[in-house]
Design a protein around this motif. Structure first.
Motif, PDB file in Angstrom:
ATOM      1  N   GLU A 325       0.837  -1.207   0.000  1.00  0.00           N
ATOM      2  CA  GLU A 325       0.000   0.000   0.000  1.00  0.00           C
ATOM      3  C   GLU A 325       0.872   1.256   0.000  1.00  0.00           C
ATOM      4  O   GLU A 325       1.851   1.349   0.745  1.00  0.00           O
ATOM      5  CB  GLU A 325      -0.898   0.007   1.248  1.00  0.00           C
ATOM      6  N   GLU A 326       0.501   2.229  -0.807  1.00  0.00           N
ATOM      7  CA  GLU A 326       1.197   3.515  -0.770  1.00  0.00           C
ATOM      8  C   GLU A 326       0.302   4.494  -0.046  1.00  0.00           C
ATOM      9  O   GLU A 326      -0.825   4.751  -0.479  1.00  0.00           O
ATOM     10  CB  GLU A 326       1.484   3.996  -2.190  1.00  0.00           C
ATOM     11  N   CYS A 327       0.795   5.027   1.049  1.00  0.00           N
ATOM     12  CA  CYS A 327      -0.072   5.860   1.884  1.00  0.00           C
ATOM     13  C   CYS A 327       0.777   6.797   2.737  1.00  0.00           C
ATOM     14  O   CYS A 327       1.991   6.729   2.727  1.00  0.00           O
ATOM     15  CB  CYS A 327      -0.898   4.957   2.802  1.00  0.00           C
ATOM     16  N   ARG A 328       0.104   7.646   3.479  1.00  0.00           N
ATOM     17  CA  ARG A 328       0.831   8.483   4.455  1.00  0.00           C
ATOM     18  C   ARG A 328       1.455   7.541   5.473  1.00  0.00           C
ATOM     19  O   ARG A 328       0.782   6.595   5.918  1.00  0.00           O
ATOM     20  CB  ARG A 328      -0.141   9.386   5.221  1.00  0.00           C
ATOM     21  N   PRO A 329       2.700   7.808   5.891  1.00  0.00           N
ATOM     22  CA  PRO A 329       3.319   6.898   6.863  1.00  0.00           C
ATOM     23  C   PRO A 329       2.421   6.679   8.081  1.00  0.00           C
ATOM     24  O   PRO A 329       1.970   7.637   8.717  1.00  0.00           O
ATOM     25  CB  PRO A 329       4.615   7.622   7.240  1.00  0.00           C
ATOM     26  N   GLY A 330       2.142   5.409   8.333  1.00  0.00           N
ATOM     27  CA  GLY A 330       1.336   5.060   9.512  1.00  0.00           C
ATOM     28  C   GLY A 330      -0.158   5.185   9.312  1.00  0.00           C
ATOM     29  O   GLY A 330      -0.937   4.761  10.163  1.00  0.00           O
ATOM     30  N   TYR A 331      -0.573   5.768   8.197  1.00  0.00           N
ATOM     31  CA  TYR A 331      -2.001   6.041   8.023  1.00  0.00           C
ATOM     32  C   TYR A 331      -2.590   5.376   6.779  1.00  0.00           C
ATOM     33  O   TYR A 331      -3.348   5.992   6.037  1.00  0.00           O
ATOM     34  CB  TYR A 331      -2.249   7.553   8.022  1.00  0.00           C
ATOM     35  N   GLY A 332      -2.228   4.116   6.585  1.00  0.00           N
ATOM     36  CA  GLY A 332      -2.818   3.365   5.483  1.00  0.00           C
ATOM     37  C   GLY A 332      -4.197   2.861   5.853  1.00  0.00           C
ATOM     38  O   GLY A 332      -4.654   3.008   6.996  1.00  0.00           O
ATOM     39  N   LEU A 333      -4.835   2.255   4.852  1.00  0.00           N
ATOM     40  CA  LEU A 333      -6.188   1.741   5.065  1.00  0.00           C
ATOM     41  C   LEU A 333      -6.169   0.350   5.711  1.00  0.00           C
ATOM     42  O   LEU A 333      -6.899   0.071   6.652  1.00  0.00           O
ATOM     43  CB  LEU A 333      -6.898   1.679   3.708  1.00  0.00           C
ATOM     44  N   TYR A 334      -5.285  -0.518   5.197  1.00  0.00           N
ATOM     45  CA  TYR A 334      -5.416  -1.944   5.526  1.00  0.00           C
ATOM     46  C   TYR A 334      -5.167  -2.263   6.998  1.00  0.00           C
ATOM     47  O   TYR A 334      -5.959  -2.937   7.646  1.00  0.00           O
ATOM     48  CB  TYR A 334      -4.483  -2.794   4.656  1.00  0.00           C
ATOM     49  N   ASP A 335      -4.036  -1.809   7.520  1.00  0.00           N
ATOM     50  CA  ASP A 335      -3.743  -2.237   8.885  1.00  0.00           C
ATOM     51  C   ASP A 335      -4.637  -1.542   9.902  1.00  0.00           C
ATOM     52  O   ASP A 335      -4.961  -2.111  10.942  1.00  0.00           O
ATOM     53  CB  ASP A 335      -2.271  -2.017   9.233  1.00  0.00           C
ATOM     54  N   ARG A 336      -5.060  -0.331   9.574  1.00  0.00           N
ATOM     55  CA  ARG A 336      -5.985   0.327  10.507  1.00  0.00           C
ATOM     56  C   ARG A 336      -7.344  -0.375  10.477  1.00  0.00           C
ATOM     57  O   ARG A 336      -8.030  -0.493  11.485  1.00  0.00           O
ATOM     58  CB  ARG A 336      -6.081   1.815  10.200  1.00  0.00           C
ATOM     59  N   ALA A 337      -7.731  -0.861   9.279  1.00  0.00           N
ATOM     60  CA  ALA A 337      -9.000  -1.605   9.193  1.00  0.00           C
ATOM     61  C   ALA A 337      -8.884  -2.914   9.975  1.00  0.00           C
ATOM     62  O   ALA A 337      -9.811  -3.310  10.693  1.00  0.00           O
ATOM     63  CB  ALA A 337      -9.357  -1.874   7.733  1.00  0.00           C
ATOM     64  N   LEU A 338      -7.714  -3.576   9.865  1.00  0.00           N
ATOM     65  CA  LEU A 338      -7.519  -4.804  10.661  1.00  0.00           C
ATOM     66  C   LEU A 338      -7.590  -4.468  12.150  1.00  0.00           C
ATOM     67  O   LEU A 338      -8.170  -5.219  12.939  1.00  0.00           O
ATOM     68  CB  LEU A 338      -6.147  -5.432  10.366  1.00  0.00           C
ATOM     69  N   GLY A 339      -6.993  -3.350  12.505  1.00  0.00           N
ATOM     70  CA  GLY A 339      -6.997  -2.911  13.910  1.00  0.00           C
ATOM     71  C   GLY A 339      -8.419  -2.716  14.398  1.00  0.00           C
ATOM     72  O   GLY A 339      -8.795  -3.168  15.494  1.00  0.00           O
ATOM     73  N   ILE A 340      -9.225  -2.084  13.575  1.00  0.00           N
ATOM     74  CA  ILE A 340     -10.632  -1.858  13.956  1.00  0.00           C
ATOM     75  C   ILE A 340     -11.332  -3.190  14.191  1.00  0.00           C
ATOM     76  O   ILE A 340     -12.049  -3.367  15.180  1.00  0.00           O
ATOM     77  CB  ILE A 340     -11.391  -1.046  12.870  1.00  0.00           C
ATOM     78  N   MET A 341     -11.101  -4.149  13.306  1.00  0.00           N
ATOM     79  CA  MET A 341     -11.814  -5.423  13.472  1.00  0.00           C
ATOM     80  C   MET A 341     -11.363  -6.157  14.730  1.00  0.00           C
ATOM     81  O   MET A 341     -12.146  -6.842  15.382  1.00  0.00           O
ATOM     82  CB  MET A 341     -11.658  -6.302  12.225  1.00  0.00           C
ATOM     83  N   TYR A 342     -10.103  -6.004  15.096  1.00  0.00           N
ATOM     84  CA  TYR A 342      -9.622  -6.623  16.342  1.00  0.00           C
ATOM     85  C   TYR A 342     -10.298  -5.950  17.546  1.00  0.00           C
ATOM     86  O   TYR A 342     -10.808  -6.624  18.443  1.00  0.00           O
ATOM     87  CB  TYR A 342      -8.102  -6.477  16.407  1.00  0.00           C
ATOM     88  N   LEU A 343     -10.351  -4.622  17.519  1.00  0.00           N
ATOM     89  CA  LEU A 343     -10.970  -3.901  18.645  1.00  0.00           C
ATOM     90  C   LEU A 343     -12.466  -4.216  18.703  1.00  0.00           C
ATOM     91  O   LEU A 343     -13.029  -4.439  19.779  1.00  0.00           O
ATOM     92  CB  LEU A 343     -10.733  -2.388  18.524  1.00  0.00           C
ATOM     93  N   ASN A 344     -13.113  -4.260  17.532  1.00  0.00           N
ATOM     94  CA  ASN A 344     -14.546  -4.631  17.495  1.00  0.00           C
ATOM     95  C   ASN A 344     -14.765  -6.020  18.086  1.00  0.00           C
ATOM     96  O   ASN A 344     -15.717  -6.247  18.839  1.00  0.00           O
ATOM     97  CB  ASN A 344     -15.055  -4.693  16.036  1.00  0.00           C
ATOM     98  N   GLY A 345     -13.882  -6.942  17.725  1.00  0.00           N
ATOM     99  CA  GLY A 345     -14.035  -8.327  18.182  1.00  0.00           C
ATOM    100  C   GLY A 345     -13.889  -8.426  19.690  1.00  0.00           C
ATOM    101  O   GLY A 345     -14.689  -9.099  20.365  1.00  0.00           O
ATOM    102  N   LEU A 346     -12.874  -7.745  20.209  1.00  0.00           N
ATOM    103  CA  LEU A 346     -12.679  -7.779  21.665  1.00  0.00           C
ATOM    104  C   LEU A 346     -13.890  -7.172  22.366  1.00  0.00           C
ATOM    105  O   LEU A 346     -14.414  -7.712  23.341  1.00  0.00           O
ATOM    106  CB  LEU A 346     -11.418  -6.984  22.045  1.00  0.00           C
ATOM    107  N   TRP A 347     -14.336  -6.046  21.844  1.00  0.00           N
ATOM    108  CA  TRP A 347     -15.469  -5.343  22.473  1.00  0.00           C
ATOM    109  C   TRP A 347     -16.710  -6.245  22.503  1.00  0.00           C
ATOM    110  O   TRP A 347     -17.344  -6.423  23.539  1.00  0.00           O
ATOM    111  CB  TRP A 347     -15.762  -4.046  21.698  1.00  0.00           C
ATOM    112  N   ASP A 348     -17.016  -6.849  21.354  1.00  0.00           N
ATOM    113  CA  ASP A 348     -18.210  -7.700  21.278  1.00  0.00           C
ATOM    114  C   ASP A 348     -18.105  -8.886  22.228  1.00  0.00           C
ATOM    115  O   ASP A 348     -19.067  -9.231  22.911  1.00  0.00           O
ATOM    116  CB  ASP A 348     -18.421  -8.220  19.849  1.00  0.00           C
ATOM    117  N   ALA A 349     -16.923  -9.502  22.274  1.00  0.00           N
ATOM    118  CA  ALA A 349     -16.763 -10.674  23.136  1.00  0.00           C
ATOM    119  C   ALA A 349     -16.957 -10.285  24.600  1.00  0.00           C
ATOM    120  O   ALA A 349     -17.649 -10.983  25.355  1.00  0.00           O
ATOM    121  CB  ALA A 349     -15.388 -11.291  22.925  1.00  0.00           C
TER     122      ALA A 349
END
Ligand code: DNO
Length: 360
Positions: A325-349
């Motif tokens: 991915e070419e993006c602003r350093p640290g501010y790409g789409l993919y890993d932040r989206a993965l991060g969101i899904m991890y936080l969502n999963g923990l929250w729901d559980a």
């Protein structure tokens, strides 16, 4: 909790609101008028246009990150009163368009500092890296030269490119500012703006210093739990609030971020949640959000927030650069989206665990 995503606007981001729309359970956009010079009033028309654009995509625009604080305010210079008046006007204008939280910082000259934007990780991705030895041994003159010769296209979050031209003067000016003086200037600023924030219903949420200790001989004040105690002593209004950032404050092993989240979540209308792996010598690299990948107990933090029925805004923070991915350093789409899904999963559980009264 309400999940949000930081977006740099139509002219400054490779990511679109349509892209963000595809991340599950993400309802808010964390935004700013990135082209405004620091110190200028954010005018109503400009705010309206951006808020309407965000809202037309079905997102709320209730969190602004950042309204940067002019160096003259941090230095306590004679122009500070005029700049504070501008800041107050910006708070009022943002409130008119429904903004609830303004994230800002009080770090001298630099915002977050890293030595390598694309440090290779074992998994083949790259991530932001801070080499403590390198920073510790850097002669300020060398630093000034490096920064001054950097490209004018150096647009980092929180870094105003116009500072490139003033870097030597700024270092000179900070020679007289120690931590105590910076606290004094912070108190002056906070006590001046909080009545406006109270009247408008805006939470002023200060971001911690990153890294949370002095570098380049510059003073740092928002570095751990003691700093929070001191800032609430200065002004105990609920509008004098914090942006709890696990990766920034957690870059010092002295800060137990799960404990800090437990103790201060009520003061935090906004949180940045991410992980970081710290080496013995104090260097650190930003990893995935997954708990075991770093030193921050992300799962425990989410458990505390779930137990408390945390109602504030959360965003994933920096991510690694994945899949070319070419993006602003640290501010790409993919890993932040993965991060969101991890936080969502923990929250729901954890929510499910609470509802069913048993462990999941
Ligand atoms: C880094 C960000 C910071 C933050 C400012 C708040 O990615 O978390 O730049 O926006 O410090 O003013």
């Amino acid at each position: 909790m309400e999940m949000t995503f930081r977006w740099y606007g139509r002219n400054n981001d490779t990511i679109t609101l349509e892209d963000i729309k595809q991340i599950p359970n993400t309802t808010g956009i964390v935004w700013a008028l990135h082209e405004k010079p620091v110190g200028a009033v954010w005018e109503k028309e400009e705010i309206k246009e951006e808020v309407e654009y965000i809202e037309s995509h079905g997102f709320n625009a209730k969190v602004v990150e950042s309204v940067n604080v002019h160096e003259s305010i941090k230095l306590g210079n004679s122009e500070r009163d005029e700049l504070i008046e501008n800041y107050k006007q910006t708070i009022e204008n943002l409130a008119e368009y429904g903004v609830e939280v303004i994230c800002y910082n009080f770090m001298p000259i630099f915002d977050w500092t890293r030595t390598d934007m694309f440090h290779p990780l074992e998994d083949g991705s790259t991530a932001l890296y801070f080499d403590y030895e390198k920073v510790k041994n850097l002669d300020p003159k060398e630093l000034i030269e490096t920064v001054s010769s950097a490209s004018k296209n150096l647009t980092m979050p929180g870094w105003e490119p116009e500072k490139l031209d003033q870097i030597s003067e700024l270092f000179e000016a900070y020679k007289d500012i120690d931590e105590e003086k910076l606290w004094e200037n912070f108190a002056y600023f906070i006590n001046a703006i909080i009545p406006t924030a109270e009247r408008c219903g805006i939470k002023m949420a200060i971001h911690p210093d990153d890294p949370p200790y002095s570098i380049f001989n510059l003073p740092k004040i928002i570095t751990g739990a003691d700093s929070y105690e001191r800032m609430f002593e200065i002004n105990n209004s609920p509008n004098n609030a914090i942006t709890l950032c696990t990766g920034s404050m957690g870059a010092s092993k002295d800060n137990d971020m799960a404990e800090i989240a437990l103790k201060y979540h009520e003061h935090a209308p906004f949180m940045h949640i991410r992980n970081v792996r710290i080496s013995e010598n104090g260097s650190f690299v930003e990893t995935s959000h997954f708990t075991e990948d770093g030193n921050i107990d992300i799962a425990q933090i989410m458990k505390h927030l779930s137990d408390a029925d945390y109602k504030g805004y959360i965003r994933p923070d920096h991510g690694r650069h994945l899949w070319n991915e070419e993006c602003r350093p640290g501010y790409g789409l993919y890993d932040r989206a993965l991060g969101i899904m991890y936080l969502n999963g923990l929250w729901d559980a954890y929510q499910l665990e609470k509802e069913s009264g048993k462990n999941v």
